[in-house]
Structures are given as structure tokens and as C-alpha cells.
Design a protein around this motif. Sequence first.
Motif, mmCIF file in Angstrom:
data_model
loop_
_atom_site.group_PDB
_atom_site.id
_atom_site.type_symbol
_atom_site.label_atom_id
_atom_site.label_comp_id
_atom_site.label_asym_id
_atom_site.label_seq_id
_atom_site.Cartn_x
_atom_site.Cartn_y
_atom_site.Cartn_z
ATOM 1 N N GLY A 163 -71.136 90.158 -80.936
ATOM 2 C CA GLY A 163 -72.512 90.183 -81.411
ATOM 3 C C GLY A 163 -72.706 89.360 -82.666
ATOM 4 O O GLY A 163 -73.790 89.347 -83.264
ATOM 5 N N GLU A 164 -71.655 88.648 -83.104
ATOM 6 C CA GLU A 164 -71.700 87.812 -84.296
ATOM 7 C C GLU A 164 -71.345 86.373 -83.935
ATOM 8 O O GLU A 164 -71.005 86.077 -82.787
ATOM 9 C CB GLU A 164 -70.711 88.340 -85.346
ATOM 10 C CG GLU A 164 -71.002 89.754 -85.814
ATOM 11 C CD GLU A 164 -72.209 89.832 -86.733
ATOM 12 O OE1 GLU A 164 -72.615 88.776 -87.268
ATOM 13 O OE2 GLU A 164 -72.724 90.954 -86.938
ATOM 14 N N LEU A 165 -71.384 85.493 -84.929
ATOM 15 C CA LEU A 165 -71.035 84.093 -84.738
ATOM 16 C C LEU A 165 -69.728 83.789 -85.458
ATOM 17 O O LEU A 165 -69.411 84.406 -86.480
ATOM 18 C CB LEU A 165 -72.151 83.187 -85.274
ATOM 19 C CG LEU A 165 -73.503 83.311 -84.549
ATOM 20 C CD1 LEU A 165 -74.584 82.547 -85.312
ATOM 21 C CD2 LEU A 165 -73.405 82.793 -83.113
ATOM 22 N N PRO A 166 -68.935 82.825 -84.956
ATOM 23 C CA PRO A 166 -67.632 82.545 -85.578
ATOM 24 C C PRO A 166 -67.716 81.886 -86.946
ATOM 25 O O PRO A 166 -66.747 81.872 -87.688
ATOM 26 C CB PRO A 166 -66.953 81.616 -84.562
ATOM 27 C CG PRO A 166 -68.078 80.998 -83.809
ATOM 28 C CD PRO A 166 -69.150 82.037 -83.740
ATOM 29 N N PHE A 167 -68.893 81.337 -87.280
ATOM 30 C CA PHE A 167 -69.089 80.727 -88.588
ATOM 31 C C PHE A 167 -70.318 81.350 -89.243
ATOM 32 O O PHE A 167 -71.185 81.899 -88.563
ATOM 33 C CB PHE A 167 -69.274 79.208 -88.454
ATOM 34 C CG PHE A 167 -68.145 78.524 -87.750
ATOM 35 C CD1 PHE A 167 -66.996 78.162 -88.441
ATOM 36 C CD2 PHE A 167 -68.218 78.260 -86.389
ATOM 37 C CE1 PHE A 167 -65.944 77.553 -87.790
ATOM 38 C CE2 PHE A 167 -67.166 77.647 -85.724
ATOM 39 C CZ PHE A 167 -66.019 77.296 -86.422
ATOM 40 N N GLY A 206 -67.326 78.283 -76.680
ATOM 41 C CA GLY A 206 -66.503 79.161 -77.510
ATOM 42 C C GLY A 206 -67.351 80.040 -78.416
ATOM 43 O O GLY A 206 -67.064 81.235 -78.592
ATOM 44 N N VAL A 207 -68.421 79.476 -78.981
ATOM 45 C CA VAL A 207 -69.332 80.251 -79.827
ATOM 46 C C VAL A 207 -69.995 81.354 -79.007
ATOM 47 O O VAL A 207 -70.108 82.506 -79.451
ATOM 48 C CB VAL A 207 -70.402 79.327 -80.451
ATOM 49 C CG1 VAL A 207 -71.433 80.154 -81.217
ATOM 50 C CG2 VAL A 207 -69.750 78.309 -81.379
ATOM 51 N N GLN A 236 -65.770 77.340 -91.887
ATOM 52 C CA GLN A 236 -64.679 78.304 -92.023
ATOM 53 C C GLN A 236 -64.804 79.381 -90.940
ATOM 54 O O GLN A 236 -65.753 80.153 -90.919
ATOM 55 C CB GLN A 236 -64.711 78.952 -93.416
ATOM 56 C CG GLN A 236 -64.366 77.999 -94.552
ATOM 57 C CD GLN A 236 -62.925 77.508 -94.464
ATOM 58 O OE1 GLN A 236 -62.016 78.252 -94.097
ATOM 59 N NE2 GLN A 236 -62.728 76.236 -94.797
ATOM 60 N N TYR A 237 -63.819 79.399 -90.040
ATOM 61 C CA TYR A 237 -63.811 80.369 -88.945
ATOM 62 C C TYR A 237 -63.643 81.788 -89.476
ATOM 63 O O TYR A 237 -62.829 82.039 -90.362
ATOM 64 C CB TYR A 237 -62.689 80.030 -87.969
ATOM 65 C CG TYR A 237 -62.524 81.012 -86.830
ATOM 66 C CD1 TYR A 237 -63.325 80.935 -85.696
ATOM 67 C CD2 TYR A 237 -61.543 82.016 -86.886
ATOM 68 C CE1 TYR A 237 -63.160 81.830 -84.640
ATOM 69 C CE2 TYR A 237 -61.381 82.915 -85.848
ATOM 70 C CZ TYR A 237 -62.199 82.815 -84.730
ATOM 71 O OH TYR A 237 -62.043 83.712 -83.691
ATOM 72 N N ARG A 238 -64.432 82.711 -88.917
ATOM 73 C CA ARG A 238 -64.319 84.132 -89.285
ATOM 74 C C ARG A 238 -63.622 84.859 -88.138
ATOM 75 O O ARG A 238 -64.092 84.836 -86.993
ATOM 76 C CB ARG A 238 -65.709 84.733 -89.513
ATOM 77 C CG ARG A 238 -66.527 84.000 -90.569
ATOM 78 C CD ARG A 238 -67.804 84.743 -90.911
ATOM 79 N NE ARG A 238 -68.734 84.849 -89.795
ATOM 80 C CZ ARG A 238 -69.904 85.493 -89.849
ATOM 81 N NH1 ARG A 238 -70.267 86.105 -90.969
ATOM 82 N NH2 ARG A 238 -70.712 85.534 -88.796
ATOM 83 N N SER A 239 -62.504 85.488 -88.453
ATOM 84 C CA SER A 239 -61.749 86.193 -87.415
ATOM 85 C C SER A 239 -62.643 87.218 -86.707
ATOM 86 O O SER A 239 -63.372 87.985 -87.353
ATOM 87 C CB SER A 239 -60.546 86.912 -88.026
ATOM 88 O OG SER A 239 -59.950 87.766 -87.057
ATOM 89 N N LEU A 275 -60.150 81.850 -79.375
ATOM 90 C CA LEU A 275 -61.513 81.532 -79.799
ATOM 91 C C LEU A 275 -61.512 80.620 -81.013
ATOM 92 O O LEU A 275 -62.376 79.745 -81.147
ATOM 93 C CB LEU A 275 -62.276 82.820 -80.101
ATOM 94 C CG LEU A 275 -62.555 83.720 -78.893
ATOM 95 C CD1 LEU A 275 -63.156 85.046 -79.334
ATOM 96 C CD2 LEU A 275 -63.483 83.026 -77.907
ATOM 97 N N MET A 276 -60.530 80.794 -81.889
ATOM 98 C CA MET A 276 -60.437 79.943 -83.072
ATOM 99 C C MET A 276 -60.144 78.496 -82.661
ATOM 100 O O MET A 276 -60.739 77.563 -83.215
ATOM 101 C CB MET A 276 -59.340 80.443 -84.012
ATOM 102 C CG MET A 276 -59.197 79.614 -85.284
ATOM 103 S SD MET A 276 -58.132 80.385 -86.526
ATOM 104 C CE MET A 276 -56.557 80.390 -85.663
#
Length: 590
Positions: free
Chosen positions: A486-490, A477-478, A507-510, A526-527
Motif C-alpha cells: 500500500g506504499e511506494l518504494p521511494f 516493480g513499483v 533512496q529505496y525504502r525496504s 523489488l529493490m
Amino acid sequence: MSINEDVTVSHQQSSTAQLQLNFGGYSCAGKKSQNQDAFAAYTPNDNELSSKGVVAAIADGVSSASKAAEAAQIAVTQFIEQYYSTPATWSTQKSAAKVLTSLNQWLYSQTDNSTGQAQQWLTTFSAFIAKSSTGYLFHLGDTRISVFKNNLLETITNDHNRKQGATSAILTRALGADSRLQVDVHQVDIHVGDVYVLTCDGVHDFVSAKCIKQKLSRLTSQPSEQELEKVSKSIVQRAIANGSDDNVSCLLVFVKATPNRKAEEIERNLLSRRIPPALNVGHKLDGYKIVKVIHASTRSHLYLAEHEGETSPVVIKIPSQNFAQDAIYLQGFMREAWVGERINHCNVMRVKSDQKNSRFLYHVCEYIEGQTLTEWMFDNPKPNISEVREIVSQIVSALRTFQRLELVHRDLKPDNIMIDKYGSVKLIDYGTALIASLDENNETLTETVPQGSLNYIAPETLLELKANNISDLFSLGVICYEMLSGELPFKPMKTATITQTEYQQWQYRSIKQFRPDLPLWLDLSLMQCTQPDPKLRYQAFSELEVDLKKPNLTAVEEYKKQPILKRNPVKFWQGISLALFISLIISIAA
């Protein structure tokens, strides 16, 4: 320069302690006309000894069934044969459960229930599997497994029967009796000198534990198989003399040696293999000619190589000299070859260990002409959903193979995923893979740090040093999130120091913060895939695959009904802070 097997090795090869068991048994019809008992024991070759162990089994055909003798014989022979046919990566319990379920279904299917006849293929069954320094017992019916140690005889299994009077009993469990199988499973520590006693009810119902103990006490300290057979026969004859009216069988298993090696011994054995020096184009290693230096790092060296008689080039992977004294790293390096030789899947890089007689430590890997997923992401900074979906689907296909083999990759990250020139995805580098069958043994060095790469590793692995296939799903998922944004979910962790102590601190980042064009349903998928708490995560790879292919609109509607505090706590508190700030300004102005 040519590197061959004539190089002097500075470390002495230590002798590897192996599991050794001696068997001796005796069976006869007793006062009956036909012997409906069966027993068997098998010690595999060295390759299977570590992953599968040694098996002993006994069965007692139910006399009321017309195929009792056949059922008992099939149970012990097919259990052993099919057990060793299961994947070498499976745990003992999974392998035994699969085989027993299959056996039970076959025996049960032989009965013609439409005629109202009694069950025709019925047998009790007990199996003892010794693996490393652990014994695994699988039992149903009234055959029995006991252990004689420290001059005491202890019964481990429970008889599955219901007594009727002083001399008779009704069997409550048997192979072939029901489509639903219920098996007792026990796990025990085994030690040198232990004697495991497998008997049928025709023996243990007529010979006291005291008498059996007395006979076992006369065994020498290292009994031969002939001596064990002689004692087994003595126990059986005593049962007949005491009035046994049933078939009589006894199988003795003596633990002669166990591989209870200390960490220092394991480490010494690992360090006995020599790591080849850094190679250049033109050098040879066991017949492999180096054509190109692909990669050299502080951890390993990769070379493109050719071998006479082979049409396709291969990749030679050699550990760096920096790890010549790191036994844990070398153990992982050997694990990679062990796994690679046992996986045959189009999305997993093929690996084989070095030449069998070589004194050098290296792998021969499949050559993949392409790029890593990290490089692909650099070339495709904002891919569309369909492109990512295709890559994820291939990764899922590979991970399902790992799951079927009871393997956990544990180090999924873009650098460990290759995409060849045809768009085919390949998982590589599984030196940290968790192998169920080997994890049961006590022959691995203790892992004191989480296995995996920072920012891709699952929270449960960081907090509890635990990993399963759902942990691999988190990492996937990450990766999916990173491919799209191009970013990470946390928030990325900069160092290996773990500051989080509970799941809520992740904390998940949308993803819509970075790609506003992406739909909400994808963000929700993804969350859920990257839920820090594994209980709240997808529980199967198929769930992610389905949600990526077909938007989960129900989840979207449920999400919209949630209060903003739950949907986006960061935005909620930012709004509260802004409101308080405005109120403060107004108060000051007034």
C-alpha cells in the motif's frame, strides 16, 4: 439525439504531404548468356507508407555459384515481401535485420557442405528504404548505392571485395556465404530532387562517376518513370560499350516528395477532427447507442454502447472537449487506436479506431467487466505473495507482447490495469506508448515533458526523456511493491517539479518497513526491479518473474555479507546519530 456525419466541421482538412518516389531501371545479360542480376521496387498503400516506407533493392548473383540467378531473384523479391510482413510497429532496422537474417540462413542452408562443393546460392545485395524523410541503406557485397544531389554524385556504400590486380577482385561478403551475417547499415536524410543510384559492378566498374553524373544531369526537374528508365538504359549501354563483360543493371530512385511537415501543419491536421459533445443514455454516435455513462473526467469520457448487428457491448472512448485544441493529446489519442488495432493478446484491451468514414474522433474498445487495480488494492490491502505473483505474471505476459512489437507502454500504473470478473488482467490506456516504427518519422509533435505518471515513471525518463522496456519494468516493480504494502518504494513526489538530478538521489525504502512479515528475498527482488539506474536493474521481465516464483537465496546471502552502511544507509546514520547523542549526554553529565 443522433450524431451522424452530416455535422459541419469548423476546421478545414489540410492535405497530408506523403512520401513519393519514382523508379526507373534497366537490366540485361550483357555479354553473358544468362542475366544473374535482379532488382525490384515497391510502393505500399497509404496505411503501410508511414510505418514501413518504400523499398528498392538490387542483387547480383555470384557467377561462380550454380544458383546465382535464383539467389539474386529470391533476395530482392523475398526481402520486399517479408519486410512488409513484419509488424508495423517494428523499426526499419529491426525489420530489415530479421528478414536478411532469415534470407541468409535459407540461402546458406541450400549448400551441401559435406560434399566439399562450392557455395551454390550466393548473391550480393543492396537495399534502399525511404521512410518519412529518412533513407535506410542495407548493403553487403559489391553492388553499390550512390546519391546524386546538388549536381554531385556521392557513393554511400563500400564495396566488399579485395582487389586482385587491375581487373579482378575477390568478393568478401555475400548473402548465403556464411551462417554469420554482417551487413553495413547507413542512415541518410532524403530531400526532394535527390536521385539514388543502385548499380551492379558490371556498371560502376566500367562507367566513370563523371559519366553517370553527366547523364543524371540531363534529367528534368520532375522526371517520370519512363524518363528514369531511359537514363538507366543509357548508363547500362555505356557500360557495355566500355567493355563490361558482366551482367549490367541500374535502378534509379527519384525523390519526388517527402512528408517534411512543420509542427503547425501536423497540429492543423489533428485539429481537423471533431470531438463529439458529451453524450447521455439514448444518444447515438455513428450507429452506436449509448447504454450507460461509465466515466467522465476532464481528459476523456467512457460510454457503454451497443450497435445493431453486434452481440457484445463495447466501450466508446471520446476525448474531452477540454483538449479540443491540444494537438499533442489528440495525437496520443490516435496513437492508442493505432496500437490497439495491432495488438492481439488476452492481457491487452482491444481497441479499434472509429468508423473509417466518420468525421468524429473516438475509439471503440473492448468492454471489460471488472475493476481497476487501484480498486483491487483498496479491497485487498494486504494480499499474499501468490495473489500478487499471479497478477504480475499476467502483466509481464502483456509487456512481453509490447516488447516483441517494439512498443513501450510508458504509463504503467494501477489505474491503467484492469482485472475482470474472472481474474484476468488487462492493460489499458496506451496513448503515450512509444512506437519504434513511428518514432523514426518526423511526423510527430515534439514531447517536451516526460511521458508517464508521477511516482510510477522510471528515473531515466524523468532525467533524460528516454524510455524503453526496462523503464516499463521499473513501473511494474513499483506497482508490485504497492500491491503488497500500500506504499511506494521511494518517497512520494507531491508535485511534477523534479528535484532529483542523479540516480543516487532516489533512496529505496525496504518493504519490510511496512510489511515486516514479508521475506527478505522478496524485498531484494523489488529493490533490484526498481533500481533507479537502469544499468543496475533487472534487464528482462523474466528475471523478475523467476525471482518472484523461486526465492534467490544467493542474493540474500550476498546481501547479508554487505556492511550495514551499504545494506541500510538510513539505519546506519540513524545509529551514528544516536551514538553521538548519547556520547554528548554522557559528556555533559560528566
